[in-house]
Design an enzyme around this catalytic site. Structure first.
Site, short mmCIF file in Angstrom:
data_model
loop_
_atom_site.label_atom_id
_atom_site.label_comp_id
_atom_site.label_asym_id
_atom_site.label_seq_id
_atom_site.Cartn_x
_atom_site.Cartn_y
_atom_site.Cartn_z
N ASN A 191 39.90 43.97 47.27
CA ASN A 191 38.92 43.25 47.52
C ASN A 191 38.03 44.04 48.48
O ASN A 191 37.76 45.23 48.39
CB ASN A 191 39.37 42.01 48.10
CG ASN A 191 38.51 40.78 47.71
OD1 ASN A 191 37.46 40.85 48.03
ND2 ASN A 191 39.12 39.65 47.41
N ARG A 192 36.82 43.28 49.05
CA ARG A 192 35.66 43.95 49.58
C ARG A 192 35.85 44.34 51.03
O ARG A 192 36.62 43.37 51.86
CB ARG A 192 34.57 43.13 49.40
CG ARG A 192 34.21 42.82 48.16
CD ARG A 192 32.83 41.89 48.01
NE ARG A 192 32.52 41.96 46.50
CZ ARG A 192 33.29 41.32 45.52
NH1 ARG A 192 34.18 40.48 45.61
NH2 ARG A 192 32.60 41.40 44.40
N HIS A 233 37.75 47.04 45.86
CA HIS A 233 38.89 47.66 45.27
C HIS A 233 39.38 49.03 45.30
O HIS A 233 39.62 49.61 44.25
CB HIS A 233 38.83 46.92 43.59
CG HIS A 233 38.85 45.68 43.38
ND1 HIS A 233 39.46 44.76 44.19
CD2 HIS A 233 38.40 44.88 42.36
CE1 HIS A 233 39.50 43.58 43.79
NE2 HIS A 233 38.70 43.65 42.74
N HIS A 280 45.37 43.13 39.32
CA HIS A 280 44.31 42.39 38.79
C HIS A 280 44.43 41.93 37.50
O HIS A 280 43.33 41.98 36.53
CB HIS A 280 43.18 43.17 39.10
CG HIS A 280 41.93 42.60 39.41
ND1 HIS A 280 41.06 42.04 38.42
CD2 HIS A 280 41.10 42.57 40.48
CE1 HIS A 280 39.99 41.49 39.04
NE2 HIS A 280 39.87 41.88 40.09
N SER A 281 45.48 41.06 37.01
CA SER A 281 45.62 40.82 35.80
C SER A 281 44.73 39.43 35.62
O SER A 281 44.43 38.62 36.54
CB SER A 281 46.96 40.28 35.43
OG SER A 281 47.88 41.42 35.42
N TYR A 282 44.02 39.25 34.44
CA TYR A 282 43.40 38.24 34.02
C TYR A 282 44.15 37.52 33.31
O TYR A 282 44.21 37.74 32.27
CB TYR A 282 42.03 38.71 33.53
CG TYR A 282 40.76 39.43 33.92
CD1 TYR A 282 41.11 40.46 34.83
CD2 TYR A 282 39.46 38.53 34.22
CE1 TYR A 282 39.97 41.06 35.43
CE2 TYR A 282 38.47 39.28 35.18
CZ TYR A 282 38.75 40.40 35.76
OH TYR A 282 37.86 41.17 36.26
N GLN A 284 43.32 35.86 46.03
CA GLN A 284 42.05 35.57 45.53
C GLN A 284 42.15 34.91 44.24
O GLN A 284 42.54 35.36 43.27
CB GLN A 284 41.45 36.93 45.37
CG GLN A 284 40.01 37.06 45.00
CD GLN A 284 39.12 36.78 46.12
OE1 GLN A 284 39.34 36.82 47.20
NE2 GLN A 284 37.78 36.77 45.73
N GLU A 286 45.12 36.94 42.48
CA GLU A 286 45.38 38.36 43.29
C GLU A 286 46.13 38.17 44.73
O GLU A 286 45.36 37.56 45.70
CB GLU A 286 44.23 39.28 43.50
CG GLU A 286 43.39 39.28 42.14
CD GLU A 286 41.85 39.69 42.40
OE1 GLU A 286 41.69 40.37 43.32
OE2 GLU A 286 41.13 38.98 41.69
C1 GLA Z 1 37.45 40.61 42.22
C2 GLA Z 1 36.44 40.33 42.95
C3 GLA Z 1 35.22 39.76 42.08
C4 GLA Z 1 34.91 40.88 41.04
C5 GLA Z 1 36.18 41.34 40.16
C6 GLA Z 1 35.85 42.47 39.33
O1 GLA Z 1 38.58 39.75 41.76
O2 GLA Z 1 36.90 39.52 43.86
O3 GLA Z 1 34.26 39.31 42.92
O4 GLA Z 1 34.50 41.88 41.87
O5 GLA Z 1 37.16 41.68 41.00
O6 GLA Z 1 34.97 42.00 38.50
#
Ligand code: GLA
Length: 376
Positions: free
Chosen positions: A110-111, A136, A210-212, A312, A340
């Site tokens: 995260n940021r 990240h 960070h799985s989608y 997240q 996440e």
């Molecule tokens: C995370 C962030 C999102 C984005 C994705 C990657 O989960 O919270 O804002 O940056 O990663 O695209």
């Protein structure tokens, strides 16, 4: 905490007693297996794709490049297998820019606002890779490193253990950090992820996967997925997606997932879509429920548990149809959703958030579990 450490020791002992066996010769039970294929080389290091399989036909593929989970095959209510995560079939596609599909994210998921923070009076400047912020882990985070891998077998699970040593000041982070991440699959359809780390200087750490997920198997977007998140509050963000430091209740808002709601139902009320840290209701420092996701059409059901204080929830808002993944599927907006497990974003700059500082002699530990099933 002590219970967690004891549990971890048991697991480590159980695994290490079996580590010497080679994958070709080992099928610890008839049902649980690991296969390994050569996937290429990065930085002169061998990269493999490992596939962990269980008795129910569930298969999880993971590469030691970035510790990325490339696919998860699970059954629907008609016993039909499909891949429920976004990803690619080849290493070269993962080396091109992509939004962290399946990746093992670190040193700080995260940021971090403006990519800087102070630790023991000293300011550290991180690699900036997201507007004016660090996201990240930086330009070459843990998701772009080749991890050392070993296959582990116990009576009732198979596992892939990955280790990576991040050198002092890599991407601007202080301290040499040795991380071990163990992906475990069992016949209860649980993918367990154990994270351990140690440092030689004070540092900050926030690891995640960070799985989608797309429980339809990529047939449609995730807007019809029914989501429950066991969280009573969130950490709101500013326009740059940096947490403001405030904590807000979800009551009466589009963020209230304490009872199931589809993602699409209220997403129009959330500017940009869901991309927020939810503060989990379970007691601080305990392992407990995080979220549940149901695709009513296929019946696929995901339950998530973790020791982390937050999650997240990201609804794939930046996916825009420019990336094609497994089976030629075009990843349109909201094609995958991330859950996440993590500490709160920008914690190094938010003294009121739980600490993310790891000191020498301390042990970083996280367990996160994704459990797959079906509901008829
Ligand atoms: C995370 C962030 C999102 C984005 C994705 C990657 O989960 O919270 O804002 O940056 O990663 O695209």
């Amino acid at each position: 905490m002590n219970r967690i450490i004891i549990l971890l020791c048991c697991i480590t002992v159980a695994f290490s007693s079996c580590t010497s066996k080679k994958q070709e010769e080992v099928k610890q039970t008839d049902s649980l297996t690991i296969s390994k294929t050569n996937w290429g080389k990065v930085d002169q290091k061998d990269v493999f794709l490992y596939t962990l399989a269980n008795a129910n036909g569930m298969k999880v593929s993971i590469t030691n490049y970035g510790g990325i989970v490339t696919s998860i095959l699970t059954k629907d209510k008609n016993d039909s297998l499909a891949n429920v995560v976004l990803g690619f079939d080849s290493l070269s596609l993962y080396q091109k820019p992509n939004p962290y599909f399946g990746a093992l994210v670190g040193r700080y998921a995260n940021r971090i606002g403006k990519g800087k923070f102070k630790l023991e009076g000293k300011e550290y400047k991180l690699a900036i890779n997201n507007g004016e912020n660090a996201l990240h882990g930086g330009l070459a985070g843990f998701d772009k490193r080749v991890w050392d891998a070993s296959e582990l077998y116990t009576k009732d699970s198979v596992a892939l253990q990955l280790t990576y040593t991040s050198v002092d000041m890599e991407e601007g982070y202080p301290g040499t950090l040795k991380s071990t991440v163990t992906y475990v699959l069992n016949d209860a359809n649980e993918l367990k992820i154990y994270y351990n780390a140690e440092t030689d200087k004070p540092t900050v750490i926030n690891l995640t996967n960070h799985s989608y997920f797309n429980l339809t198997g990529g047939k449609e977007s995730n807007l019809n997925h029914q989501v429950t998140i066991f969280a009573d509050s969130i950490t709101p963000v500013d326009a740059g997606l940096i947490t403001t430091g405030k904590i807000e209740t979800v009551k009466g808002t589009a963020f209230d997932f304490t009872t199931p709601h589809t993602i699409g139902e209220r997403i129009g009320n959330v500017e940009g879509g869901y991309d927020h840290n939810f503060i989990l209701s379970k007691a601080k420092g305990t392992y407990g429920p995080v979220a549940e996701v149901l695709d009513t059409t296929s019946g696929r059901f995901l339950q998530m548990f973790s020791t982390e204080p937050g999650v997240q929830f990201y609804s794939g808002n930046f996916l825009d149809g420019t990336i094609t993944g497994h089976n030629g599927i075009v990843y349109q907006k909201h094609w995958g959703m991330c859950l996440e497990a993590q500490h709160y974003p920008d914690s190094p700059n938010k003294p009121n958030f739980p600490t993310v500082v790891l000191n020498p002699g301390e042990k970083y530990y996280q367990l996160t579990v994704y459990k797959f099933g079906v509901k008829q």
